[in-house]
Design an enzyme around this catalytic site. Structure first.
Site, PDB file in Angstrom:
ATOM      1  N   HIS A  64      47.500  40.452  37.218  1.00 13.92           N
ATOM      2  CA  HIS A  64      47.558  39.316  38.135  1.00 13.92           C
ATOM      3  C   HIS A  64      46.168  38.699  38.257  1.00 13.92           C
ATOM      4  CE1 HIS A  64      49.348  36.744  41.027  1.00 13.92           C
ATOM      5  NE2 HIS A  64      48.648  37.192  42.045  1.00 13.92           N
ATOM      6  N   HIS A  76      45.887  32.104  44.335  1.00 13.67           N
ATOM      7  CA  HIS A  76      46.603  32.682  43.189  1.00 13.67           C
ATOM      8  C   HIS A  76      48.026  32.169  43.161  1.00 13.67           C
ATOM      9  CE1 HIS A  76      48.536  36.077  45.681  1.00 13.67           C
ATOM     10  NE2 HIS A  76      47.764  35.416  46.523  1.00 13.67           N
ATOM     11  N   CYS A 165      50.532  32.919  36.524  1.00 12.51           N
ATOM     12  CA  CYS A 165      49.250  32.978  37.234  1.00 12.51           C
ATOM     13  C   CYS A 165      48.061  32.860  36.288  1.00 12.51           C
ATOM     14  CB  CYS A 165      49.162  34.270  38.044  1.00 12.51           C
ATOM     15  SG  CYS A 165      49.253  35.788  37.063  1.00 12.51           S
TER      16      CYS A 165
END
Length: 234
Positions: A64, A76, A165
């Site tokens: 991530h 994010h 992401c």
């Protein structure tokens, strides 16, 4: 047809993440280079992040990414179904649960949101600017990176392959959206297609489905078309 193929590729991408992540070299260790990253512990002393830094958190199935905005805040992109169901900002701003995330992936809805470093990391260590060595483009100035991230905060569409992401942070930091995880997956998929043993396996599975389910257009067509397509692509 294209939507169906994209859907199948996304699901295969999700299932392949465990195997794929084991094939990826650790950041900064390609060609014998020393590691560029610095691991930070969010539970300890506050790390010295700079505005515009790219933060990377290795998770079980994926990695991530986020952009540090300053004042312990990280922007994010994360799949989230809740903004589709309610306009209550307080509920939406609560930490995204696994259920919200999974439903967001399936419905292709996501949010670019701002959370604390601790909530973003979720107890894991943070790699700092680890992608700088893997991406050919030089990073933009920290202020420009952060401003790009701030302008994009809000609800967005989501795709495992085309808008995740990693696409968000690479656009903010390097000026062009890309996903190294997706690129690696596509290379892995190409090698899988080129292996002609998979053609024989697919044909065998198709014949078994015809034996078990009977001969019909729903069983005969895939049995013929899928192995033929794989054979021509190999």
């Amino acid at each position: 047809m294209l939507d169906t193929l994209t859907f199948l590729l996304e699901k295969l991408f999700l299932l392949a993440h465990i195997k794929l992540s084991s094939l990826l070299p650790p950041p900064g260790r390609e060609r014998g280079d020393p590691p560029l990253t610095r691991r930070c512990d969010p539970a300890g002393a506050p790390p010295k992040f700079q505005r515009g830094d790219l933060l990377e958190v290795p998770r079980t199935l994926f990695t991530h990414f986020g952009i540090y905005l300053g004042d312990n805040r990280v922007a994010h992109l994360i799949p989230d179904i809740l903004p589709v169901l309610t306009a209550d900002g307080r509920q939406i701003q609560e930490m995204v649960t696994n259920t919200r995330l999974l439903l967001g992936v399936l419905s292709k809805h996501a949010s670019i949101r701002v959370d604390s470093v601790e909530d973003f990391a979720y107890g894991a260590g943070i790699l700092l600017n680890a992608m700088d060595r893997a991406v050919r483009r030089s990073p933009l100035s920290g202020e420009e990176v952060a401003r790009r991230a701030e302008r994009l905060v809000g609800t967005v569409s989501y795709s495992l392959l085309w808008n995740n992401c990693e696409h968000f942070v690479t656009y903010c930091r390097y000026g062009t959206a890309q996903s190294l995880q997706t690129d690696k997956f596509c290379e892995w998929l190409k090698s899988l297609i080129r292996d002609r043993r998979n053609v024989l396996l697919t044909a065998l599975l198709g014949l078994l489905s015809m034996v078990c389910l009977g001969i019909s257009s729903s069983t005969a067509l895939p049995t013929l078309l899928i192995p033929f397509t794989l054979w021509m692509a190999s």
